[in-house]
Design an enzyme around this catalytic site. Structure first.
Site, PDB file in Angstrom:
ATOM      1  N   LYS A 135      44.359  36.924  41.080  1.00 48.39           N
ATOM      2  CA  LYS A 135      44.571  35.513  40.735  1.00 48.39           C
ATOM      3  C   LYS A 135      45.512  34.887  41.749  1.00 48.39           C
ATOM      4  O   LYS A 135      46.289  35.560  42.441  1.00 48.39           O
ATOM      5  CB  LYS A 135      45.114  35.360  39.320  1.00 48.39           C
ATOM      6  CG  LYS A 135      46.467  36.040  39.044  1.00 48.39           C
ATOM      7  CD  LYS A 135      47.682  35.245  39.493  1.00 48.39           C
ATOM      8  CE  LYS A 135      48.989  35.966  39.212  1.00 48.39           C
ATOM      9  NZ  LYS A 135      50.173  35.349  39.847  1.00 48.39           N
TER      10      LYS A 135
ATOM     11  N   ASP B  53      51.024  38.140  32.392  1.00 49.84           N
ATOM     12  CA  ASP B  53      49.778  37.609  32.956  1.00 49.84           C
ATOM     13  C   ASP B  53      48.529  38.248  32.362  1.00 49.84           C
ATOM     14  O   ASP B  53      47.419  37.758  32.605  1.00 49.84           O
ATOM     15  CB  ASP B  53      49.736  37.839  34.476  1.00 49.84           C
ATOM     16  CG  ASP B  53      50.752  37.001  35.226  1.00 49.84           C
ATOM     17  OD1 ASP B  53      51.368  36.111  34.603  1.00 49.84           O
ATOM     18  OD2 ASP B  53      50.939  37.233  36.429  1.00 49.84           O
TER      19      ASP B  53
END
Length: 328
Positions: A25, A154
């Site tokens: 990401k 996350d």
């Protein structure tokens, strides 16, 4: 060692082999709002998955243990297995579902460690999703998020993928509309590692009101209503609803760049090479550029011969769901 009949039952219940990608990401926006009373930081961030990925493979085992082989990262391969997020994710699911049969897992690493690209968190989420596919089981999404959250802030994002708003510690996820596909060049600099806890200390964020003195709370209120703070929040909201990757920012940059000027140099070089935007990835040390085309990104990559470079693209939520085979 289990008997032949028991092993046959394991094979019957589980898929012969499951492979699942584990995507990296970038943060399109990362605002550090302040430090909480529990010593975590309150964040506003916009996550975006990219096509750079590791891979996890699951196979049935002849014993009742979790075995994990790691390829492509010697440091991770030498760590105690119990510390690895893949092991911890699968172990949590086995305890949740009372699974006794063993599993052999191969983790093939490509995402640079310590680059702010979420490799470890992505591996944990992929382990949850992949193991459920392997044993042909499902869990309610709400329960899966509860299992994912203690593994890392996350990790819940990687259950969804695409583009999403993260608030609280970054673990409270709200999917956002996807933008069109963009070419991304990730530069992972040679010899620079930025531990996330240190990066947070460097930023030295102010305490949030719950842990402030009355004088600090008054100053906090004034800060929230000043023009600069309102402008920052307005820009954050505009990026949430924008169809473009424009107006990116990261509150880690100033502090991290002061200690590692080479990262600021990489950002400038990406912009000079034609990137429309360039920014530190998470808390670093990777830096990424958003390019008009993959060809221009590939040409720019030539300018970083001593660093790791990855030409990739943004991944929409629908495509992410197809690639990792989620049902939500």
């Amino acid at each position: 060692m289990v008997g032949a009949k028991a092993f046959a039952r394991v094979n019957y219940l589980a898929m012969p082999e499951v492979r699942i990608p584990s995507f990296a990401k970038i943060n399109l926006r990362l605002d550090i709002v302040g430090k909480r009373a529990d010593n975590y930081h309150e964040l506003r961030t916009i996550f975006q998955t990219i096509s750079l990925h590791d891979e996890l493979r699951f196979r049935a085992s002849r014993n009742s243990k979790i075995s994990l082989a790691i390829h492509g990262n010697d440091r991770l391969a030498q760590e105690l297995i119990g510390k690895n997020l893949v092991f911890r994710a699968v172990d949590a699911l086995r305890r949740e579902l009372k699974i006794r049969s063993g599993v052999e897992i191969d983790l093939r690493k490509k995402i640079p460690a310590g680059g702010g690209l979420g490799g470890g968190s992505s591996n944990a989420a992929a382990a949850l999703l992949g193991y459920l596919q392997f044993i042909r089981k499902r869990l309610p999404l709400e329960r899966l998020i509860e299992i994912a959250t203690p593994l890392g802030a996350d990790v819940p994002f990687f259950l969804f993928g695409g583009r999403a708003l993260g608030v609280n510690k970054g673990d409270e996820i709200y999917p956002l509309a996807d933008v069109k596909k963009h070419a991304i060049l990730v530069v992972a600099p040679q010899g620079i590692h930025v531990p996330t806890p240190e990066a947070f200390r460097w930023v030295n964020a102010p305490p949030l009101p719950s842990s402030q003195t009355p004088r600090q709370k008054a100053a906090w209120s004034r800060q929230l209503t000043n023009r600069r703070a309102n402008s920052k929040l307005s820009k954050f909201c505009a990026l949430c609803w924008s169809a473009q990757l424009a107006g990116l920012s990261n509150d880690f940059e100033a502090a991290v760049f002061r200690r590692h000027p080479r990262l600021a140099t990489i950002k400038r070089e990406l912009l000079r090479a034609g990137a429309a935007e360039a920014m530190l990835a998470g808390s670093g040390s990777a830096v990424f550029g958003v390019f008009p085309s993959p060809a221009l990104a590939r040409r720019a990559a030539v300018g970083f011969p001593s660093d790791q470079t990855f030409v990739c693209e943004t991944i929409s939520r629908d495509r992410y769901k197809r690639l990792v085979k989620t049902a939500f």
